[in-house]
Design a protein around this motif. Structure first.
Motif, PDB file in Angstrom:
ATOM      1  N   PHE A  12     -64.175  -8.982  -4.733  1.00 42.41           N
ATOM      2  CA  PHE A  12     -65.268  -9.185  -5.429  1.00 42.41           C
ATOM      3  C   PHE A  12     -65.163 -10.566  -6.420  1.00 42.41           C
ATOM      4  N   PHE A  13     -64.132 -10.841  -6.997  1.00 49.02           N
ATOM      5  CA  PHE A  13     -64.129 -12.091  -7.421  1.00 49.02           C
ATOM      6  C   PHE A  13     -63.600 -13.494  -6.593  1.00 49.02           C
ATOM      7  N   ASN A  14     -64.280 -14.576  -7.086  1.00 49.45           N
ATOM      8  CA  ASN A  14     -63.985 -15.750  -6.339  1.00 49.45           C
ATOM      9  C   ASN A  14     -62.435 -16.082  -7.135  1.00 49.45           C
ATOM     10  N   ILE A  15     -61.594 -16.377  -6.203  1.00 49.24           N
ATOM     11  CA  ILE A  15     -60.203 -16.496  -6.691  1.00 49.24           C
ATOM     12  C   ILE A  15     -59.657 -17.754  -6.052  1.00 49.24           C
TER      13      ILE A  15
ATOM     14  N   LEU B 160     -54.314 -13.220   2.664  1.00 52.23           N
ATOM     15  CA  LEU B 160     -55.497 -13.964   3.498  1.00 52.23           C
ATOM     16  C   LEU B 160     -56.460 -14.742   2.597  1.00 52.23           C
ATOM     17  N   ALA B 161     -56.870 -16.009   3.241  1.00 52.73           N
ATOM     18  CA  ALA B 161     -57.826 -16.786   2.446  1.00 52.73           C
ATOM     19  C   ALA B 161     -59.068 -16.895   3.441  1.00 52.73           C
ATOM     20  N   ILE B 162     -60.288 -16.914   2.947  1.00 50.99           N
ATOM     21  CA  ILE B 162     -61.318 -17.224   3.772  1.00 50.99           C
ATOM     22  C   ILE B 162     -62.201 -18.220   3.359  1.00 50.99           C
ATOM     23  N   ASP B 163     -62.616 -19.467   3.978  1.00 49.78           N
ATOM     24  CA  ASP B 163     -63.382 -20.216   3.162  1.00 49.78           C
ATOM     25  C   ASP B 163     -64.899 -20.067   3.422  1.00 49.78           C
TER      26      ASP B 163
ATOM     27  N   PHE C 207     -71.622 -14.589   4.962  1.00 47.87           N
ATOM     28  CA  PHE C 207     -71.101 -13.459   4.624  1.00 47.87           C
ATOM     29  C   PHE C 207     -72.170 -12.375   4.536  1.00 47.87           C
ATOM     30  N   PRO C 208     -71.708 -11.165   4.623  1.00 43.39           N
ATOM     31  CA  PRO C 208     -70.579 -10.506   4.828  1.00 43.39           C
ATOM     32  C   PRO C 208     -70.164 -10.878   6.184  1.00 43.39           C
ATOM     33  N   LYS C 209     -68.616 -11.138   6.367  1.00 44.60           N
ATOM     34  CA  LYS C 209     -68.199 -11.353   7.534  1.00 44.60           C
ATOM     35  C   LYS C 209     -67.215 -10.195   7.924  1.00 44.60           C
ATOM     36  N   ILE C 210     -67.196  -9.807   9.147  1.00 37.78           N
ATOM     37  CA  ILE C 210     -66.020  -8.843   9.614  1.00 37.78           C
ATOM     38  C   ILE C 210     -65.039  -9.603  10.726  1.00 37.78           C
ATOM     39  N   PHE C 211     -63.742  -9.515  10.436  1.00 38.51           N
ATOM     40  CA  PHE C 211     -62.823 -10.140  11.154  1.00 38.51           C
ATOM     41  C   PHE C 211     -61.770  -9.295  11.176  1.00 38.51           C
ATOM     42  N   GLN C 212     -60.693  -9.812  12.264  1.00 40.14           N
ATOM     43  CA  GLN C 212     -59.537  -8.900  12.270  1.00 40.14           C
ATOM     44  C   GLN C 212     -58.434  -9.914  11.475  1.00 40.14           C
ATOM     45  N   CYS C 213     -57.430  -8.944  10.836  1.00 40.23           N
ATOM     46  CA  CYS C 213     -56.263  -9.596  10.349  1.00 40.23           C
ATOM     47  C   CYS C 213     -55.491 -10.259  11.316  1.00 40.23           C
ATOM     48  N   PRO C 214     -55.050 -11.527  11.022  1.00 41.78           N
ATOM     49  CA  PRO C 214     -54.233 -12.043  12.150  1.00 41.78           C
ATOM     50  C   PRO C 214     -52.905 -11.608  12.388  1.00 41.78           C
ATOM     51  N   ILE C 215     -52.350 -10.890  11.277  1.00 43.59           N
ATOM     52  CA  ILE C 215     -51.163 -10.023  11.718  1.00 43.59           C
ATOM     53  C   ILE C 215     -51.248  -8.840  12.281  1.00 43.59           C
ATOM     54  N   CYS C 216     -51.851  -7.991  11.536  1.00 44.08           N
ATOM     55  CA  CYS C 216     -51.810  -6.483  12.144  1.00 44.08           C
ATOM     56  C   CYS C 216     -53.261  -6.102  13.060  1.00 44.08           C
ATOM     57  N   SER C 217     -54.006  -6.947  12.971  1.00 45.46           N
ATOM     58  CA  SER C 217     -55.440  -6.805  13.649  1.00 45.46           C
ATOM     59  C   SER C 217     -56.195  -5.974  12.949  1.00 45.46           C
TER      60      SER C 217
ATOM     61  N   LYS D 151     -59.232  -4.284  11.156  1.00 43.77           N
ATOM     62  CA  LYS D 151     -60.578  -4.914  10.904  1.00 43.77           C
ATOM     63  C   LYS D 151     -60.823  -5.158   9.367  1.00 43.77           C
ATOM     64  N   LEU D 152     -61.363  -6.077   8.833  1.00 39.11           N
ATOM     65  CA  LEU D 152     -61.512  -6.194   7.351  1.00 39.11           C
ATOM     66  C   LEU D 152     -62.868  -6.913   7.354  1.00 39.11           C
ATOM     67  N   LYS D 153     -63.425  -6.762   6.063  1.00 37.88           N
ATOM     68  CA  LYS D 153     -64.792  -7.279   5.855  1.00 37.88           C
ATOM     69  C   LYS D 153     -64.589  -8.295   4.549  1.00 37.88           C
ATOM     70  N   ALA D 154     -65.257  -9.364   4.580  1.00 34.88           N
ATOM     71  CA  ALA D 154     -65.346 -10.221   3.397  1.00 34.88           C
ATOM     72  C   ALA D 154     -66.539 -10.402   2.890  1.00 34.88           C
ATOM     73  N   THR D 155     -66.886 -10.480   1.648  1.00 34.30           N
ATOM     74  CA  THR D 155     -68.163 -10.289   1.086  1.00 34.30           C
ATOM     75  C   THR D 155     -68.404 -11.794   0.945  1.00 34.30           C
ATOM     76  N   LYS D 156     -67.294 -12.593   0.493  1.00 33.65           N
ATOM     77  CA  LYS D 156     -67.473 -13.878   0.093  1.00 33.65           C
ATOM     78  C   LYS D 156     -66.065 -14.753   0.486  1.00 33.65           C
ATOM     79  N   SER D 157     -66.291 -16.136   0.174  1.00 36.02           N
ATOM     80  CA  SER D 157     -64.959 -16.926   0.061  1.00 36.02           C
ATOM     81  C   SER D 157     -63.794 -16.449  -0.829  1.00 36.02           C
ATOM     82  N   GLY D 158     -62.815 -16.841  -0.568  1.00 36.30           N
ATOM     83  CA  GLY D 158     -61.664 -16.405  -1.589  1.00 36.30           C
ATOM     84  C   GLY D 158     -60.643 -15.993  -1.010  1.00 36.30           C
ATOM     85  N   ARG D 159     -59.656 -15.406  -1.849  1.00 37.58           N
ATOM     86  CA  ARG D 159     -58.140 -14.975  -1.339  1.00 37.58           C
ATOM     87  C   ARG D 159     -58.230 -13.345  -1.596  1.00 37.58           C
ATOM     88  N   PHE D 160     -57.569 -12.731  -0.790  1.00 38.18           N
ATOM     89  CA  PHE D 160     -57.413 -11.352  -0.771  1.00 38.18           C
ATOM     90  C   PHE D 160     -56.099 -10.790   0.090  1.00 38.18           C
TER      91      PHE D 160
END
Length: 183
Positions: free
Chosen positions: A116-119, A172-175, A142-152, A154-163
């Motif tokens: 939820f926070f911009n980090i 992970l980080a998403i720009d 955003f929101p963006k649905i993508f796969q974790c590059p390590i374990c595959s 499915k994740l959802k990012a509501t905005k850019s940042g680290r999580f």
């Protein structure tokens, strides 16, 4: 320049468990950096909220919390950050957290608030976030649905940042363009 010069009455109350130093960002309207030193828990979160609310009431709606000196945040403290987000969003503001200590970041993640926070990693990135706000097409990404590059997973990012991935715990980080990177 002291805190009361930036936000009148800000330092009327003191608490040794949490020190807050203010710095105005001249390039961005309504932008304020709050350097936090100490800890935020059940006992001082009300004090913390009152002081930050005073800044918001003085039209500082773009808040950058530098958490480099913050060595502990309880769930009540995280609730304070959530309250600030709710206070500034309707006024067109937002908040950014910087330099979060690993054990403090862990609390954000355990409670599910890291997304939820911009980090950001540093002050320049935080100021850039507010400077470019509204100029990029980030809202289309955003929101963006993508796969974790390590374990595959499915994740959802509501905005850019680290999580952190909820499955494998990889950071992970998403720009702003929706590109996913490790850590």
């Amino acid at each position: 320049m002291n805190n009361n010069d930036i936000v009148p009455g800000f330092d009327d109350e003191k608490d040794d468990s949490l020190k807050i130093r203010l710095q105005k960002v001249d390039d961005v309207e309504g932008c304020l950096v709050l350097y936090l030193t100490g800890y935020i828990d059940t006992y001082n979160s009300n004090f913390f909220q009152k002081r930050v609310t005073k800044a918001v009431e003085h039209n500082f709606t773009r808040l950058i919390f530098n958490c480099g000196g913050l060595n502990y945040v309880s769930s009540t403290g995280i609730g304070s950050f959530t309250a600030f987000l709710k206070a500034v969003k309707p006024r067109g503001g937002d908040l950014v957290l910087l330099e979060i200590q690993p054990k403090v970041y862990e609390v954000f993640q355990l409670l599910g608030f890291s997304q939820f926070f911009n980090i950001k990693d540093n002050l320049n990135e935080a100021v850039e976030f507010f400077s470019s706000e509204g100029k990029s097409g980030a809202t289309d990404v955003f929101p963006k649905i993508f796969q974790c590059p390590i374990c595959s997973k499915k994740l959802k990012a509501t905005k850019s940042g680290r999580f952190r991935c909820s499955e494998c715990k990889t950071i992970l980080a998403i720009d702003n363009a929706g590109q996913v990177f490790l850590g």
